[in-house]
Every structure is written in C-alpha cells, then in structure tokens.
Design an enzyme around this catalytic site. Structure first.
Site, mmCIF file in Angstrom:
data_model
loop_
_atom_site.group_PDB
_atom_site.id
_atom_site.type_symbol
_atom_site.label_atom_id
_atom_site.label_comp_id
_atom_site.label_asym_id
_atom_site.label_seq_id
_atom_site.Cartn_x
_atom_site.Cartn_y
_atom_site.Cartn_z
ATOM 1 N N ARG A 4 81.472 -2.063 32.624
ATOM 2 C CA ARG A 4 80.364 -2.088 31.652
ATOM 3 C C ARG A 4 80.765 -1.332 30.411
ATOM 4 O O ARG A 4 81.190 -0.173 30.476
ATOM 5 C CB ARG A 4 79.107 -1.467 32.245
ATOM 6 C CG ARG A 4 78.519 -2.362 33.277
ATOM 7 C CD ARG A 4 77.156 -1.919 33.724
ATOM 8 N NE ARG A 4 76.822 -2.709 34.898
ATOM 9 C CZ ARG A 4 75.917 -2.388 35.790
ATOM 10 N NH1 ARG A 4 75.218 -1.282 35.646
ATOM 11 N NH2 ARG A 4 75.681 -3.169 36.817
ATOM 12 N N SER A 45 73.293 -5.062 33.740
ATOM 13 C CA SER A 45 72.115 -4.697 34.521
ATOM 14 C C SER A 45 70.952 -4.164 33.694
ATOM 15 O O SER A 45 70.370 -4.871 32.894
ATOM 16 C CB SER A 45 72.524 -3.684 35.582
ATOM 17 O OG SER A 45 71.452 -3.401 36.419
ATOM 18 N N HIS A 46 70.686 -2.868 33.845
ATOM 19 C CA HIS A 46 69.522 -2.239 33.226
ATOM 20 C C HIS A 46 69.851 -1.660 31.850
ATOM 21 O O HIS A 46 69.008 -1.014 31.242
ATOM 22 C CB HIS A 46 69.027 -1.130 34.148
ATOM 23 C CG HIS A 46 70.148 -0.211 34.551
ATOM 24 N ND1 HIS A 46 71.116 -0.604 35.447
ATOM 25 C CD2 HIS A 46 70.479 1.025 34.158
ATOM 26 C CE1 HIS A 46 71.991 0.368 35.599
ATOM 27 N NE2 HIS A 46 71.635 1.380 34.818
ATOM 28 N N ASP A 54 64.778 -5.411 36.583
ATOM 29 C CA ASP A 54 65.752 -5.073 35.532
ATOM 30 C C ASP A 54 66.398 -6.333 34.957
ATOM 31 O O ASP A 54 66.065 -7.460 35.352
ATOM 32 C CB ASP A 54 66.801 -4.077 36.049
ATOM 33 C CG ASP A 54 67.784 -4.683 37.029
ATOM 34 O OD1 ASP A 54 67.454 -5.710 37.650
ATOM 35 O OD2 ASP A 54 68.896 -4.131 37.171
ATOM 36 N N ASP A 106 69.218 -7.939 35.226
ATOM 37 C CA ASP A 106 69.874 -8.941 36.072
ATOM 38 C C ASP A 106 69.117 -9.226 37.363
ATOM 39 O O ASP A 106 69.605 -9.962 38.221
ATOM 40 C CB ASP A 106 71.321 -8.522 36.381
ATOM 41 C CG ASP A 106 71.398 -7.232 37.193
ATOM 42 O OD1 ASP A 106 70.558 -6.333 36.963
ATOM 43 O OD2 ASP A 106 72.295 -7.106 38.041
ATOM 44 N N ASP A 159 68.142 -7.364 40.014
ATOM 45 C CA ASP A 159 68.361 -6.786 41.341
ATOM 46 C C ASP A 159 67.530 -5.526 41.586
ATOM 47 O O ASP A 159 67.441 -5.058 42.712
ATOM 48 C CB ASP A 159 69.858 -6.546 41.630
ATOM 49 C CG ASP A 159 70.547 -5.709 40.573
ATOM 50 O OD1 ASP A 159 69.878 -5.304 39.601
ATOM 51 O OD2 ASP A 159 71.768 -5.466 40.707
ATOM 52 N N ARG A 160 66.896 -4.992 40.532
ATOM 53 C CA ARG A 160 66.055 -3.801 40.735
ATOM 54 C C ARG A 160 64.581 -4.159 40.673
ATOM 55 O O ARG A 160 64.210 -5.122 40.009
ATOM 56 C CB ARG A 160 66.311 -2.777 39.630
ATOM 57 C CG ARG A 160 67.696 -2.249 39.609
ATOM 58 C CD ARG A 160 67.813 -1.178 38.553
ATOM 59 N NE ARG A 160 69.142 -0.616 38.587
ATOM 60 C CZ ARG A 160 69.463 0.590 38.150
ATOM 61 N NH1 ARG A 160 68.538 1.364 37.622
ATOM 62 N NH2 ARG A 160 70.698 1.015 38.221
ATOM 63 N N GLU A 164 68.181 1.935 47.606
ATOM 64 C CA GLU A 164 68.613 3.080 46.817
ATOM 65 C C GLU A 164 67.412 3.611 46.047
ATOM 66 O O GLU A 164 66.494 2.863 45.717
ATOM 67 C CB GLU A 164 69.704 2.666 45.833
ATOM 68 C CG GLU A 164 70.967 2.176 46.496
ATOM 69 C CD GLU A 164 72.085 2.019 45.482
ATOM 70 O OE1 GLU A 164 72.870 2.962 45.329
ATOM 71 O OE2 GLU A 164 72.166 0.966 44.830
ATOM 72 N N SER A 192 67.345 4.260 43.094
ATOM 73 C CA SER A 192 67.384 3.742 41.726
ATOM 74 C C SER A 192 66.679 2.397 41.619
ATOM 75 O O SER A 192 67.161 1.495 40.944
ATOM 76 C CB SER A 192 68.838 3.609 41.288
ATOM 77 O OG SER A 192 69.565 2.854 42.253
ATOM 78 N N LYS A 245 71.244 -6.120 46.018
ATOM 79 C CA LYS A 245 69.836 -5.759 46.049
ATOM 80 C C LYS A 245 69.073 -6.854 45.326
ATOM 81 O O LYS A 245 69.663 -7.631 44.578
ATOM 82 C CB LYS A 245 69.592 -4.381 45.451
ATOM 83 C CG LYS A 245 70.137 -4.152 44.053
ATOM 84 C CD LYS A 245 69.985 -2.674 43.689
ATOM 85 C CE LYS A 245 70.368 -2.374 42.258
ATOM 86 N NZ LYS A 245 71.814 -2.158 42.100
HETATM 87 C C1 VG1 Z 1 73.244 3.226 39.140
HETATM 88 C C2 VG1 Z 1 72.379 3.626 40.309
HETATM 89 C C3 VG1 Z 1 72.914 3.019 41.588
HETATM 90 C C4 VG1 Z 1 73.029 1.505 41.427
HETATM 91 C C5 VG1 Z 1 73.870 1.177 40.214
HETATM 92 C C6 VG1 Z 1 73.949 -0.295 39.940
HETATM 93 O O1 VG1 Z 1 74.541 3.739 39.302
HETATM 94 O O2 VG1 Z 1 72.293 5.014 40.420
HETATM 95 O O3 VG1 Z 1 72.061 3.355 42.648
HETATM 96 O O4 VG1 Z 1 73.613 0.925 42.564
HETATM 97 O O5 VG1 Z 1 73.322 1.804 39.067
HETATM 98 O O6 VG1 Z 1 72.681 -0.842 39.754
HETATM 99 P P1 VG1 Z 1 75.016 5.075 38.562
HETATM 100 O O7 VG1 Z 1 76.474 5.193 38.901
HETATM 101 O O8 VG1 Z 1 74.728 4.875 37.107
HETATM 102 O O9 VG1 Z 1 74.181 6.172 39.111
HETATM 103 V V1 VG1 Z 1 72.514 -2.177 38.780
HETATM 104 O O10 VG1 Z 1 70.979 -2.636 38.823
HETATM 105 O O11 VG1 Z 1 73.341 -1.717 37.521
HETATM 106 O O12 VG1 Z 1 73.565 -3.353 39.446
HETATM 107 CO CO CO Z 2 70.719 -4.453 38.004
#
Ligand code: VG1
Ligand code: CO
Length: 560
Positions: free
Chosen positions: A22, A114-115, A286, A288, A290-291, A374, A376, A387
């Site tokens: 990313r 993602s987010h 979010d 994509d 998955d959240r 998770e 998150s 997810k």
């Molecule tokens: C974050 C979250 C983690 C999640 C990851 C990807 O990672 O804490 O729980 O699996 O994002 O989610 P980090 O390393 O920033 O804490 V997503 O929705 O980006 O695929």
């Molecule tokens: Co995501």
C-alpha cells in the site's frame, strides 16, 4: 499478438505490509513501479503460471482501471491462460475470495488500499491471494519482495485492449497460445454464496415487518466504497430495503472525499443519523468491503471484539454452521478476548493469531476454524478466506431475526452470561517515524528488564500487577511457521492487557496502535462507559510509552 520484454529499474520499497503493498497513488504511477510488482507476483507462481486462471478486481478507487490494464497485459505475456475480472475492474475483497474458491483458480490479485482514502492524491494497493482465496502468507510475500529487489525486466503484451466495462468473454492468441479474459458481473457469485449461508426469508420478514410486528429498520452506509453495488443487490433487490436506507452506495474513485473506514470517527455521519433517527441498526463497510461496523438503535455501539463473541455464541442459528458444525474460533492477538469466554463455555477450540487475516487461513484450511475476527472491525468465517463486511451484517440480521431482540438487548444478555470485556483502541495516525520508533523502543526496553514482571501500577483505587510482558510471536499450529515481533504486550494478573503495535497498512509516516482491555464480571459495571472503566490502564500505558512526549500528540486521531 507478441510479447515484449521491457528492461526495468529496481524499487527497493515494495515490501508488502499487513495486507499487501500500500502506497500513495503517485508512487504506483512511477515508471515501471506497478509493472515490477505484478511481474514479481506472477514469477512467484513458478511453472504453475502456464495456463493458470487468476481473478482480478479492486474496490473501484482511482488507478484500479490502469492497474487492471497492466495486469491483463503482463499476465498474458507470462503465460496465464485466463483472467476473471470484475466488471469495471470492480470486485470487493470478499468477492475475489469467493470467486477464487468457487472456480478453483490459482489465486487472485486484489487492487485496494482498503480503508485508506482514494483519489489521485491518496492511496492505492495491490495484494496477492493464493488458491485458497486468502491473502498470501509471509513466505510468499517475502518471496515477492525479494524478487522486486532483483528484477531486471518484465514481460508485457502491449497491444491488448479490452473494454472491461462490458460483461464479455474475450479470447486472444498470445505467441500462438490462447489467452482468455472473462469480464464478469461483480456481484452474482457473492450473492449466491450469501443466499446459501443465511436464512434470507427470515431476514426479509424481519426487514419487511408484518401487521403484528413493525419493520426492523436499517441504515447501511457504504462510504462510497465497493460495497454499494453488493448492498443494492442484496439488501435492495433480495431483501426489499428501500433506497433511502442505503447511503453512499455508489462506488467512487475518491470515495466522494470520504475516508472509507467504518469506525466512530470516519463513519460519524451514520452514527449521528442513527442517534437522531428511528432505525434499529446501522452498518458501515470499508472501501474494499471486508470491514464492518454494527450499531444498534440510538447508536448503541457494538465493539468488534464483542461482535464476534455474540456471533460465536449464536452461531448455530445460521444455516451454514448448522451444516458444517462449529470447528473452532479465533481472534487476532490485540482483539478483546470476549470470544475466548464463549469458546471456553462451549468447549470449542479458540486460537490467538497475529494481526492480519492471512494468519487465519491455515487453520480454516485444516478444518479447525469456523468463525474469527479482529478488533479492527473485521469478522468472518470459513465460507471464504477474507474477512467479510456484508456477511457480518447479514449474520447479525439472521441472529436478530431468530432471537427477536434488539441489538442492545442481545449485548446485555451476552454480558450477563459471560461478563464484559471492556476494550478500546487508540490510534495515533501518521506520526513522525522517529517518534513512533522511540515509543516502541522505550516500551521494549522497559518490558525486557527482568524486574518488570511483578511491577505494581497504582492508579486511583486500582492496582495492576504485571504478570508477563513480551514482543508477541506466533507459531502456526498447522505448518509450524513462526511470525515474530507482532506487538508489545503487557499482561496483568487480573487478565487486563495493554498492547502496542505499529500499523503495517499506512502509506506515510507511522501509525501507533495502542490497545487496552480489561474484564469485568460484576453486572454493576456492565453499563459503565468504556473510556471511564479503562482510564487507569490508559494512563499507565500512555506513561510507559511516553506517547505524548515522543509523538507530540495530546490525543489520538481515532478512538474506538
Ligand atoms: C490493520 C488492522 C488489521 C487488519 C489490517 C487489514 O492493520 O489493524 O487488523 O487485518 O488493517 O485490514 P495494521 O497493520 O494497520 O494495524 V484491511 O480492511 O486493510 O484489508
Ligand atoms: Co479492508
């Protein structure tokens, strides 16, 4: 059509993080940058690539279309037999996983950050998923990274041009071999899977109501991410939810300026509408898909850690699990341990893994894990290997339809049965990298001191005694692989925990994540405010890491 080999230059910053590579869009737009990474992914597949089928799709953000075009041309040149691509280059992350599994493809490439916000001045990302439908494990991403550091050239078929806005199957001959591009409806396979998993008729009657029972009103916010098209089909067409109850349901390249992260800060509009409105449930997803964030009437907040615990406790309501049985539960290490209590009571195995969905995959493939999550805002099951935001909203609705209770009532019943794990997470986003490192070094230095164990912290009327502290490492019970340095943990004798990690998904600066958890069994505490209950531990944790001093931040960017 013929293959051209292009001499390239090395970029040494293509190490995938928690969930793929990313970076800012501008980084991916550098000459050869995106091409190099795609070539490295494909080279990692080795001989298997010849004639292989791969799935390609992204969350609709800026640069997805350009990246899809590059993937088509490079895949063709590397001997891939077929690409299954979502219409307009769009597929949610759970949909990619669904399609990989349904058609038994060799894997897929997911285009998302993602987010993180989208647009020409925001972020983009590329992630490789393996043939089980899940994010590539560390061995594979390390191999991809190594290749990016030694790549001399990449192969491309520059003349392929395909309109990916049209659903079609397109065949071309590349150096005499057939190469097929299947542009597919982005939603169909995913909807079919959801209908197999859940009891749609009872969810529909919950949402529609009848003469004896008012409609269960929902408000669904896709934050202009990819889920809009899935929400309209599933909630709109299949379940009869009216258009006004599905907001920001148009995937936009810049998410309409929104930050597509479903939490109390970035989905504040949804929270306010529900607080002031009559709806019984709010859900946001979010970029994509998955959240998920779930809130009840008047914006009663369900922490993600509680969300998976409640689903775990009620899993046998859902038709899919009635069929498969409940094989096990799991959560990531920083996630609140409410689900552990459900597992213990039901006598079901429960695993703790490092942050990131890739660590759940082996357990699922080995038939030991049905439901996991998770903190998150991620929850999911072994129906796929990602997810799944919409799955979570449907799971909640299925449970609500059966229990016939409000979200708040369900949570309160849960706490009465299992006690309450209070949980909060403080994010200090985009800090100065040096400052963030200092925080981590400071804590590590303290917890490494043998005398740290047994240390007493007094805060108001509370005394916390350190039971253990370490830098978390994990050995995968299936393949024995080890992941080290997965977060600094301080575990107290009463079961409370303080955890610190640096995010692996940011694209600039450093983000410190500070997680605090404490368990209470006294029903008198259940209605208390989380921040108030956790205040002493927050103070202890902030002090140990000298967070204010080293980051210059008085307050976190986001509190969950
Ligand atoms: C974050 C979250 C983690 C999640 C990851 C990807 O990672 O804490 O729980 O699996 O994002 O989610 P980090 O390393 O920033 O804490 V997503 O929705 O980006 O695929
Ligand atoms: Co995501």
């Amino acid at each position: 059509m013929s293959i051209v080999e292009i001499q390239t230059k090395i970029y040494d910053d293509q190490k995938p993080g928690t969930s793929g590579l990313r970076k800012a869009v501008k980084v991916f737009q550098q000459e050869h940058y995106t091409e190099n990474f795609i070539q490295a992914i494909l080279t990692t597949l080795g001989h298997e690539i010849t004639g292989a089928t791969l799935v390609v799709g992204g969350d609709g953000r800026y640069y997805v279309k350009e990246a899809v075009e590059k993937i088509i041309r490079i895949a063709a040149a590397n001997g891939v037999g077929k690409l299954i691509i979502g219409q307009n280059g769009i597929l949610s992350t759970p949909a990619v996983s669904t399609i990989i599994r349904k058609y038994k493809t060799h894997g897929g490439i997911v285009l998302t950050a993602s987010h993180n916000p989208g647009g020409p001045n925001a972020d983009f990302g590329i992630k490789f998923n393996c043939n089980n439908g899940g994010p590539a494990p560390d061995q594979v991403t390390n191999q991809i990274y190594d290749l990016t550091k030694s790549l001399k050239s990449y192969k491309i078929v520059p003349d392929i041009n395909i309109d990916i806005s049209k659903i079609q199957t397109h065949k071309v001959l590349v150096a005499g071999n057939p190469f097929v591009i299947d542009v597919v409806d982005a939603v169909e396979d995913y909807v079919a899977l959801m209908k197999e998993i859940f009891d749609f008729p009872s969810i529909k009657s919950l949402l529609q109501g009848n003469k004896d029972k008012p409609k269960f009103q929902v408000l669904i916010d896709s934050l202009n991410g990819v889920t809009g098209i899935y929400v309209k089909r599933i909630f709109g067409v299949e379940l009869g939810v009216d258009d006004a109850s599905m907001v920001h349901a148009q995937p936009l390249e810049d998410f309409g300026g929104l930050h597509p992260d479903p939490n109390l800060t970035y989905a504040a509009d949804l929270v306010n509408s529900i607080r002031n409105g009559t709806q019984d449930m709010g859900a946001a997803f979010d970029g994509d898909g998955d959240r998920n964030m779930i809130i009840g009437k008047k914006a009663f907040f369900v922490t993600p850690s509680d969300s998976i615990a409640v689903l775990a406790a009620n899993l046998d309501i859902i038709p899919y699990f009635q069929k498969t049985g409940i094989k096990g539960y799991a959560r990531s290490m920083p996630t609140g341990a409410a689900i552990d209590r459900v597992a213990a009571k039901k006598g079901i195995e429960c695993f703790e893994v490092p942050t990131g969905w890739k660590y759940f995959g082996n357990l699922m493939d080995a038939g030991r894990l049905s439901l996991c999550g998770e903190e998150s805002f991620g929850s999911g099951s072994d129906h796929i290997r990602e997810k799944d935001g919409i799955w979570a909203a449907l799971a909640w609705l299925n449970v609500i339809a059966k229990l016939n209770k409000s979200i708040e009532e369900i949570l309160k019943d849960h706490w009465n049965a299992y006690g309450r794990n209070f949980f909060t997470r403080y994010d200090y986003e985009n800090c100065d990298i040096d400052g963030a490192r200092k925080v981590m070094t400071e804590i590590e230095r303290k917890i490494d001191d043998p005398s740290f164990k047994g240390t007493k912290f007094e805060c108001g009327s509370k005394i916390y005694v350190v039971k253990e502290a370490d830098n978390y490492s994990y050995k995968d019970p299936i393949d024995g692989s080890v992941a080290t340095k997965q977060g600094l943990r301080i575990l107290f004798e009463d079961g409370s925990r303080i955890i610190y990690r640096l995010s692996g998904t940011g694209s600039s600066g450093a983000t410190i994540r500070f997680y605090i958890e404490s368990y209470e069994s006294d029903p008198k505490t259940f209605d208390k405010d989380t921040q108030q209950v956790l205040q002493p531990l927050v103070e202890i944790g902030l002090g140990l890491g000298k967070i204010k001093e080293f980051t210059g931040r008085d307050a976190p960017t986001v509190i969950t």
